[in-house]
Design a protein around this motif. Structure first.
Motif, PDB file in Angstrom:
ATOM      1  N   PRO A  89       0.787  -1.337   0.049  1.00 51.96           N
ATOM      2  CA  PRO A  89      -0.158  -0.107   0.197  1.00 51.96           C
ATOM      3  C   PRO A  89       0.746   1.273   0.013  1.00 51.96           C
ATOM      4  O   PRO A  89       0.290   2.410  -0.456  1.00 51.96           O
ATOM      5  CB  PRO A  89      -0.690  -0.110   1.333  1.00 51.96           C
ATOM      6  N   ASP A 135      -5.446   3.420  -3.029  1.00 55.09           N
ATOM      7  CA  ASP A 135      -5.416   3.763  -1.333  1.00 55.09           C
ATOM      8  C   ASP A 135      -6.487   2.899  -0.677  1.00 55.09           C
ATOM      9  O   ASP A 135      -7.469   3.646   0.226  1.00 55.09           O
ATOM     10  CB  ASP A 135      -5.701   5.267  -1.553  1.00 55.09           C
ATOM     11  N   TYR A 136      -5.920   1.752  -0.578  1.00 55.11           N
ATOM     12  CA  TYR A 136      -6.846   0.557   0.312  1.00 55.11           C
ATOM     13  C   TYR A 136      -5.845  -0.405   0.546  1.00 55.11           C
ATOM     14  O   TYR A 136      -4.848  -0.952  -0.191  1.00 55.11           O
ATOM     15  CB  TYR A 136      -8.260   0.472  -0.334  1.00 55.11           C
TER      16      TYR A 136
END
Length: 247
Positions: A89, A135-136
């Motif tokens: 991430p 963005d997870y």
């Protein structure tokens, strides 16, 4: 191209690597796709690949020894070192331009992690790229690896039936792709734009350019900030902005 994937769950890739575009590219010999279970490179009696983090904290951290050993075992004497990609991430957000860059490499190695994270020495001394698909947070790196591999392989010469398909895809030009239509020319009173059946290639290209600009303006205006626009493009966008303001 040669692509190797380090994963604790190689079975996840069986269907993906054997079907659709990836399966055909593999059959043609355009790309070699293989998985490596890096648990096999563990040196302890329990075959563990993770351990508790120094300093405390929740979760487990992937140990460096099996990951380094697995990657180094993939390197062949006399061949260039592979591009080693860590899926995480914290990495750079994957994009079409990154896919195009990676498609020019001879050998890619993807490292799919699990647990809390990686021993920092893997980042510092083994990998060349850290990449993320958004963005997870996911359970592991397998799904991002599949996404990236599909995106890269379809750019290789001979993979797609029509080589122009990859060139005109959304993001390849910096803009979202224009609308497509096919037969019938009229469906439930909805007709194909007349310009597309006019046979006038110049007008068709101009229409497609304007459609891409408008679609990008309405859906992803952030992309326009990075685009090199022609004077005609700018005039068209100014007209769109003016119409938007008036309505």
């Amino acid at each position: 191209m040669r692509i190797d994937v380090l994963t604790l769950f190689p079975e996840m890739f069986e269907g993906v690597f054997g079907a659709s575009i990836l399966g055909k590219a593999r059959e043609k010999g355009i790309v070699s796709l293989a998985t490596v279970n890096f648990r096999e490179y563990s040196t302890n009696k329990h075959n563990t690949v993770d351990d508790y983090p120094y300093g405390g904290g929740g979760g487990m951290v992937l140990k460096p020894e099996p990951v380094f050993a697995a990657v180094e075992d993939l390197m062949r004497e006399g061949e260039p070192k592979p591009r080693v990609i860590l899926l995480c991430p914290q990495g750079e957000t994957f994009s079409q331009s990154k896919a195009e860059e990676l498609s020019r490499e001879e050998h890619l190695v993807f490292i799919c992690g699990h647990y809390e994270g990686y021993d920092e020495r893997i980042r510092e001394h083994l990998v060349t790229d850290e990449l993320s698909i958004g963005d997870y947070v996911l359970t592991g790196g397998e799904l991002p690896a599949m996404v990236m591999i599909d995106s890269v392989v379809r750019l290789l010469p001979g993979v797609l039936g029509n080589e122009l398909s990859a060139v005109t895809d959304s993001f390849s030009t910096g803009l979202l792709e224009y609308p497509h239509y096919t037969r019938p020319a009229k469906f439930r009173d909805w007709e194909v734009p007349e310009v597309l059946i006019s046979g006038h290639h110049g007008n068709i290209e101009a229409w497609r350019r304007r459609q891409s600009l408008e679609r990008t303006f309405r859906r992803r205006p952030d992309l326009l900030e990075r685009m090199e626009l022609t004077p005609a493009d700018r005039r068209f966008l100014e007209e769109l902005q003016k119409n938007e303001a008036e309505t």
